[in-house]
Write an enzyme that holds these catalytic residues in place. Structure first.
Site, short mmCIF file in Angstrom:
data_model
loop_
_atom_site.label_atom_id
_atom_site.label_comp_id
_atom_site.label_asym_id
_atom_site.label_seq_id
_atom_site.Cartn_x
_atom_site.Cartn_y
_atom_site.Cartn_z
N ASP A 9 0.85 -1.19 0.00
CA ASP A 9 0.00 0.00 0.00
C ASP A 9 0.88 1.24 0.00
OD1 ASP A 9 -2.40 1.39 -0.09
OD2 ASP A 9 -2.72 1.34 2.06
N GLY A 10 0.34 2.32 -0.50
CA GLY A 10 1.01 3.61 -0.49
C GLY A 10 0.10 4.65 0.12
N GLU A 47 2.42 3.92 -4.25
CA GLU A 47 1.83 2.60 -4.56
C GLU A 47 2.80 1.76 -5.39
OE1 GLU A 47 -0.90 1.34 -3.31
OE2 GLU A 47 -2.24 3.00 -2.83
N ASP A 69 -4.38 -2.50 -3.16
CA ASP A 69 -5.65 -1.77 -3.31
C ASP A 69 -5.53 -0.69 -4.39
OD1 ASP A 69 -4.20 0.26 -2.10
OD2 ASP A 69 -5.48 0.39 -0.33
N HIS A 124 -9.26 0.03 2.80
CA HIS A 124 -9.97 0.48 4.00
C HIS A 124 -11.29 -0.28 4.21
CE1 HIS A 124 -6.95 3.58 3.98
NE2 HIS A 124 -7.30 3.89 2.76
N ASP A 134 -1.25 -0.20 5.12
CA ASP A 134 -1.67 1.20 5.22
C ASP A 134 -1.07 1.84 6.47
OD1 ASP A 134 -3.45 3.48 4.38
OD2 ASP A 134 -4.29 3.09 6.36
#
Length: 145
Positions: A9-10, A47, A69, A124, A134
């Site tokens: 994740d970024g 990302e 994501d 999320h 995250d």
């Protein structure tokens, strides 16, 4: 060939702004967490960097199930956009420059080494590994504030 799970994740505070990335590698019941960031960047760069850093941590060619994501990253590979941009001198179909060509090029090089199966998850939404990535990304991002 080893089979690895990679979750990435970024995050970015502002776009552009301070950013962070997080990755969790899982193999044989063990996990390794990676993270980092940049003082001025974009979410898409973070990302991509999470995926690149996760794959770069592998010391030999592996089969990787990669969960992200980021539609930008997953679609960029699965829909063939990145390879097409590279073939066209890092230009998109509309002839405009492809953004983040340096990172896409690094990612394509890694994809020539590893066999990657891509899984997109909605961010999320309670996916445990995505939530952990995250947290890592946000913590890295906040270190630049």
């Amino acid at each position: 060939m080893k089979e690895i799970e990679l979750f990435t994740d970024g995050a970015c505070s502002g776009n552009p702004g301070p950013g962070g990335w997080g990755a969790v590698l899982r193999f044989g019941g063990r996990e390794k967490e990676l993270s980092g960031g940049a003082p001025s960047t974009t979410n898409n760069r973070m990302e991509l960097t999470a995926v690149i850093e996760g794959l770069s941590a592998l010391k030999e060619p592996c089969r990787v199930v990669l969960t992200s994501d980021s539609r930008y990253v997953v679609d960029g590979i699965q829909k063939g956009w990145a390879r097409s941009w590279k073939r066209n001198g890092w230009r998109k179909a509309d002839k405009k420059p492809a953004l983040n060509a340096d990172l896409w090029d690094r990612l394509l090089t890694l994809l020539d080494i590893h066999e990657v199966r891509w899984i997109w998850v909605r961010g999320h939404q309670g996916h445990p590994e995505n939530e952990r990535c995250d947290q890592l990304a946000v913590a890295a991002c906040q270190s630049f504030k």
